[in-house]
Design a protein around this motif. Structure first.
Motif, PDB file in Angstrom:
ATOM      1  N   ASN A 206     -13.097   6.144   5.267  1.00 41.93           N
ATOM      2  CA  ASN A 206     -13.575   5.690   6.580  1.00 41.93           C
ATOM      3  C   ASN A 206     -14.180   6.835   7.392  1.00 41.93           C
ATOM      4  OD1 ASN A 206     -12.824   3.073   6.048  1.00 41.93           O
ATOM      5  ND2 ASN A 206     -10.854   3.246   7.079  1.00 41.93           N
TER       6      ASN A 206
ATOM      7  N   ALA B 100      -8.068   5.675   1.888  1.00 43.74           N
ATOM      8  CA  ALA B 100      -8.853   4.739   2.702  1.00 43.74           C
ATOM      9  C   ALA B 100      -9.294   5.403   4.003  1.00 43.74           C
ATOM     10  CB  ALA B 100      -8.033   3.482   3.000  1.00 43.74           C
ATOM     11  N   GLN B 101      -8.387   6.160   4.620  1.00 42.02           N
ATOM     12  CA  GLN B 101      -8.724   6.857   5.858  1.00 42.02           C
ATOM     13  C   GLN B 101      -9.810   7.903   5.603  1.00 42.02           C
ATOM     14  OE1 GLN B 101      -7.976   5.464   8.345  1.00 42.02           O
ATOM     15  NE2 GLN B 101      -7.523   6.808  10.008  1.00 42.02           N
TER      16      GLN B 101
ATOM     17  N   LEU C 110       0.828  -1.197   0.000  1.00 44.43           N
ATOM     18  CA  LEU C 110       0.000   0.000   0.000  1.00 44.43           C
ATOM     19  C   LEU C 110       0.867   1.253   0.000  1.00 44.43           C
ATOM     20  CD1 LEU C 110      -2.715  -0.950   2.632  1.00 44.43           C
ATOM     21  CD2 LEU C 110      -2.980  -0.872   0.161  1.00 44.43           C
ATOM     22  N   THR C 111       0.433   2.225  -0.794  1.00 47.63           N
ATOM     23  CA  THR C 111       1.152   3.487  -0.840  1.00 47.63           C
ATOM     24  C   THR C 111       0.539   4.452   0.166  1.00 47.63           C
ATOM     25  OG1 THR C 111      -0.271   4.443  -2.519  1.00 47.63           O
ATOM     26  CG2 THR C 111       1.616   3.144  -3.295  1.00 47.63           C
ATOM     27  N   ALA C 112       1.234   5.550   0.427  1.00 46.84           N
ATOM     28  CA  ALA C 112       0.722   6.566   1.351  1.00 46.84           C
ATOM     29  C   ALA C 112      -0.581   7.155   0.824  1.00 46.84           C
ATOM     30  CB  ALA C 112       1.764   7.670   1.549  1.00 46.84           C
ATOM     31  N   GLU C 113      -0.669   7.339  -0.483  1.00 50.56           N
ATOM     32  CA  GLU C 113      -1.886   7.893  -1.074  1.00 50.56           C
ATOM     33  C   GLU C 113      -3.075   6.944  -0.876  1.00 50.56           C
ATOM     34  OE1 GLU C 113       1.034   7.686  -2.868  1.00 50.56           O
ATOM     35  OE2 GLU C 113       1.556   9.819  -2.691  1.00 50.56           O
ATOM     36  N   GLN C 114      -2.840   5.648  -1.010  1.00 52.48           N
ATOM     37  CA  GLN C 114      -3.908   4.671  -0.809  1.00 52.48           C
ATOM     38  C   GLN C 114      -4.374   4.661   0.638  1.00 52.48           C
ATOM     39  OE1 GLN C 114      -1.731   1.315  -2.342  1.00 52.48           O
ATOM     40  NE2 GLN C 114      -3.030   1.201  -4.177  1.00 52.48           N
ATOM     41  N   LEU C 115      -3.435   4.760   1.584  1.00 55.23           N
ATOM     42  CA  LEU C 115      -3.790   4.804   3.000  1.00 55.23           C
ATOM     43  C   LEU C 115      -4.591   6.060   3.332  1.00 55.23           C
ATOM     44  CD1 LEU C 115      -0.527   3.496   4.696  1.00 55.23           C
ATOM     45  CD2 LEU C 115      -2.739   2.361   4.583  1.00 55.23           C
ATOM     46  N   ILE C 116      -4.173   7.196   2.789  1.00 53.27           N
ATOM     47  CA  ILE C 116      -4.891   8.453   3.025  1.00 53.27           C
ATOM     48  C   ILE C 116      -6.289   8.378   2.431  1.00 53.27           C
ATOM     49  CG2 ILE C 116      -4.951  10.918   2.432  1.00 53.27           C
ATOM     50  CD1 ILE C 116      -1.857  10.858   2.722  1.00 53.27           C
TER      51      ILE C 116
ATOM     52  N   LYS D   3     -10.925  -5.136  -1.925  1.00 53.23           N
ATOM     53  CA  LYS D   3      -9.541  -4.651  -1.859  1.00 53.23           C
ATOM     54  C   LYS D   3      -8.606  -5.735  -1.307  1.00 53.23           C
ATOM     55  CE  LYS D   3     -10.575   0.254  -1.499  1.00 53.23           C
ATOM     56  NZ  LYS D   3     -10.579   1.454  -0.647  1.00 53.23           N
TER      57      LYS D   3
END
Length: 184
Positions: free
Chosen positions: A14, A10-11, A2-8, A110
């Motif tokens: 949420n 997803a957050q 996972l990249t930082a952009e994907q985590l952001i 995902k």
């Protein structure tokens, strides 16, 4: 990975979901408050009418007849109130469930994409481990589906029981009222 952009992203999704669910919960509470205010207003008027009726009673037999005549409408109103509360709770729960199921389906999609990517990039000789992971994912999905079906069936049974109890209460008050009527 996972990249930082994907985590952001997803957050952010949420947080948006959380605020959406909170909004739905508040809408349900608003409906309950509105219902309770309506019931309180109606009850206040009815209490005044009943007090006037009681004050105009001339004898004990007339008082008993008045009480009997008030019993059935009170039971019917209580049943209607309970039904409204149940409907509000049910619609709020249905909306929350719909959102949760959509979120879960997206999370499963995902996760399966990550598993598929890992499977494609798995080194030679790890086929057994890959099959085990796929089997575990399938078993988890099947278990979730079973729990979801059982919960839906339990909710359906609870709703049927609630309806039966409500109908029984109204019928019992009607029968009691009919039994108290003097035979002409």
């Amino acid at each position: 990975m996972l990249t930082a952009e994907q985590l952001i992203a997803a957050q952010k999704t949420n947080v948006e979901t959380l605020f959406g669910l909170t909004q739905k919960a508040f809408e349900g509470v608003e409906k309950l408050v509105e219902l309770n205010v309506q019931v309180a207003k109606a009850s206040l008027g009815e209490v005044a009418e009943h007090a006037q009726a009681v004050l105009s009673v001339k004898d004990a037999q007339e008082l008993l007849a008045l009480q009997a005549s008030l019993l059935q409408p009170a039971a019917e109103k209580a049943a209607a109130y309970s039904r409204h509360v149940y409907d509000i709770a049910q619609s709020t729960n249905a909306e929350v469930t719909r959102v949760a199921e959509a979120q879960l389906a997206e999370a499963q999609r995902k996760f399966l994409a990550v598993v598929d990517t890992a499977v494609k990039n798995a080194p030679a000789g790890t086929e057994n481990a890959v099959a085990l992971v796929k089997s575990a994912v399938a078993a988890a999905n099947n278990a979730f589906e079973s729990v979801h079906k059982a919960a839906k069936q339990a909710a359906d049974v609870a709703e049927a029981n609630f309806q039966a109890v409500t109908n029984s209460a109204v019928k019992a008050t009607q029968a009691a009222k009919a039994a108290k009527r003097p035979v002409a």
